[in-house]
Design a protein around this motif. Sequence first.
Motif, mmCIF file in Angstrom:
data_model
loop_
_atom_site.group_PDB
_atom_site.id
_atom_site.type_symbol
_atom_site.label_atom_id
_atom_site.label_comp_id
_atom_site.label_asym_id
_atom_site.label_seq_id
_atom_site.Cartn_x
_atom_site.Cartn_y
_atom_site.Cartn_z
ATOM 1 N N LEU A 67 0.832 -1.187 0.000
ATOM 2 C CA LEU A 67 0.000 0.000 0.000
ATOM 3 C C LEU A 67 0.874 1.247 0.000
ATOM 4 O O LEU A 67 1.839 1.337 0.757
ATOM 5 C CB LEU A 67 -0.918 0.003 1.231
ATOM 6 C CG LEU A 67 -1.859 -1.198 1.362
ATOM 7 C CD1 LEU A 67 -2.667 -1.100 2.643
ATOM 8 C CD2 LEU A 67 -2.795 -1.278 0.147
ATOM 9 N N HIS A 68 0.531 2.194 -0.831
ATOM 10 C CA HIS A 68 1.305 3.425 -0.936
ATOM 11 C C HIS A 68 0.838 4.421 0.126
ATOM 12 O O HIS A 68 -0.318 4.439 0.533
ATOM 13 C CB HIS A 68 1.147 4.033 -2.328
ATOM 14 C CG HIS A 68 1.640 3.135 -3.428
ATOM 15 N ND1 HIS A 68 2.976 2.864 -3.615
ATOM 16 C CD2 HIS A 68 0.967 2.441 -4.379
ATOM 17 C CE1 HIS A 68 3.120 2.049 -4.644
ATOM 18 N NE2 HIS A 68 1.912 1.767 -5.120
ATOM 19 N N GLN A 69 1.756 5.235 0.562
ATOM 20 C CA GLN A 69 1.409 6.250 1.547
ATOM 21 C C GLN A 69 0.484 7.296 0.918
ATOM 22 O O GLN A 69 0.553 7.567 -0.285
ATOM 23 C CB GLN A 69 2.674 6.919 2.089
ATOM 24 C CG GLN A 69 3.513 5.989 2.964
ATOM 25 C CD GLN A 69 4.653 6.720 3.638
ATOM 26 O OE1 GLN A 69 4.803 7.930 3.511
ATOM 27 N NE2 GLN A 69 5.452 5.984 4.384
ATOM 28 N N VAL A 70 -0.378 7.855 1.765
ATOM 29 C CA VAL A 70 -1.345 8.836 1.292
ATOM 30 C C VAL A 70 -1.094 10.175 1.993
ATOM 31 O O VAL A 70 -0.297 10.256 2.932
ATOM 32 C CB VAL A 70 -2.790 8.355 1.542
ATOM 33 C CG1 VAL A 70 -3.058 7.074 0.764
ATOM 34 C CG2 VAL A 70 -3.027 8.124 3.043
ATOM 35 N N MET A 71 -1.826 11.181 1.544
ATOM 36 C CA MET A 71 -1.554 12.527 2.032
ATOM 37 C C MET A 71 -2.670 13.098 2.907
ATOM 38 O O MET A 71 -2.608 14.244 3.321
ATOM 39 C CB MET A 71 -1.334 13.469 0.835
ATOM 40 C CG MET A 71 -0.180 13.045 -0.072
ATOM 41 S SD MET A 71 1.402 13.001 0.817
ATOM 42 C CE MET A 71 1.628 14.758 1.147
ATOM 43 N N SER A 72 -3.711 12.315 3.171
ATOM 44 C CA SER A 72 -4.804 12.832 3.996
ATOM 45 C C SER A 72 -5.490 11.696 4.731
ATOM 46 O O SER A 72 -5.385 10.523 4.346
ATOM 47 C CB SER A 72 -5.825 13.578 3.126
ATOM 48 O OG SER A 72 -6.553 12.657 2.326
ATOM 49 N N ALA A 73 -6.223 12.057 5.782
ATOM 50 C CA ALA A 73 -6.948 11.058 6.566
ATOM 51 C C ALA A 73 -8.067 10.428 5.748
ATOM 52 O O ALA A 73 -8.356 9.240 5.894
ATOM 53 C CB ALA A 73 -7.516 11.706 7.830
ATOM 54 N N VAL A 74 -8.697 11.209 4.890
ATOM 55 C CA VAL A 74 -9.776 10.680 4.048
ATOM 56 C C VAL A 74 -9.232 9.615 3.104
ATOM 57 O O VAL A 74 -9.849 8.557 2.899
ATOM 58 C CB VAL A 74 -10.454 11.815 3.246
ATOM 59 C CG1 VAL A 74 -11.417 11.236 2.205
ATOM 60 C CG2 VAL A 74 -11.196 12.752 4.193
ATOM 61 N N GLU A 75 -8.054 9.871 2.521
ATOM 62 C CA GLU A 75 -7.434 8.872 1.637
ATOM 63 C C GLU A 75 -7.076 7.616 2.426
ATOM 64 O O GLU A 75 -7.245 6.495 1.934
ATOM 65 C CB GLU A 75 -6.178 9.456 0.992
ATOM 66 C CG GLU A 75 -6.443 10.522 -0.055
ATOM 67 C CD GLU A 75 -5.148 11.068 -0.645
ATOM 68 O OE1 GLU A 75 -4.930 10.877 -1.851
ATOM 69 O OE2 GLU A 75 -4.352 11.668 0.112
ATOM 70 N N ALA A 76 -6.582 7.797 3.643
ATOM 71 C CA ALA A 76 -6.242 6.645 4.494
ATOM 72 C C ALA A 76 -7.490 5.835 4.810
ATOM 73 O O ALA A 76 -7.468 4.596 4.803
ATOM 74 C CB ALA A 76 -5.583 7.127 5.783
ATOM 75 N N LEU A 77 -8.584 6.518 5.067
ATOM 76 C CA LEU A 77 -9.850 5.831 5.333
ATOM 77 C C LEU A 77 -10.310 5.052 4.105
ATOM 78 O O LEU A 77 -10.764 3.902 4.209
ATOM 79 C CB LEU A 77 -10.917 6.843 5.745
ATOM 80 C CG LEU A 77 -12.336 6.289 5.956
ATOM 81 C CD1 LEU A 77 -12.351 5.242 7.059
ATOM 82 C CD2 LEU A 77 -13.310 7.418 6.272
#
Length: 232
Positions: free
Chosen positions: A84-94
């Motif tokens: 899994l690639h790192q994301v830039m926001s909590a919404v993307e992480a969700l």
Amino acid sequence: MTTDYDEGKFKQLLATLNQAYDTFKKKYGYINQAVNARLFDRDDRYPLIASLELEELDENDSSKVVFVKSDAFKKPTIRPKKHLHQVMSAVEALNVSLSEGRGVDLNLMSSVYPDVSEDMMISELGETVMIDVERYIDDKTVHYVTKDKFLSGDVLAKRDCINSLIEDGDTQADWERYLELILSVVPEPVVLSDIDFSIGSSWIPSNVVSQWVFSELLDEKLVCILKKLNHY
């Protein structure tokens, strides 16, 4: 990386598989050797068993075929680890967590949205996620669900849970806001006039129909006589 199974349990089973294969091979030879293939031939799972070995040419004699362990002895092949690639926001992480079928998994979300605490993520998500009130009232542990999930299911039970938390003075969350949201989806009570039915409907118990006929259509004297006759 993420998996949807217990990695510790998988490694334990993988070691057991390797040990069982090594013992078999030492005693009987390769699974795909002609003699073993004939013995396994009637087993409808033999193709699966045979796939545990890969056919290769002997490094020392190219005219000779040998068998080696397949990837099934080394790593997961049906449900492999996902990168899994790192994301830039909590919404993307969700969204990553939801796409993996993990619900609101804060551990997974932290792995793709590092350097941000769980509290900061929850704050950033706002009302996108809500506390699972039914689980919270059961054991006082905080688990989150999406807002859509919170506003679905048995909303009447959730309403009662929230009212109970408000009455108890619980301060884990803004329960008044939770109540406001849940009341917005609580359906209006169904009254008798809203129900479309007719005498003889299969879902109405026959004893209910009988009681209604006795009480509404027959006079009291006749009712008494019929009850006495029914007694005999």
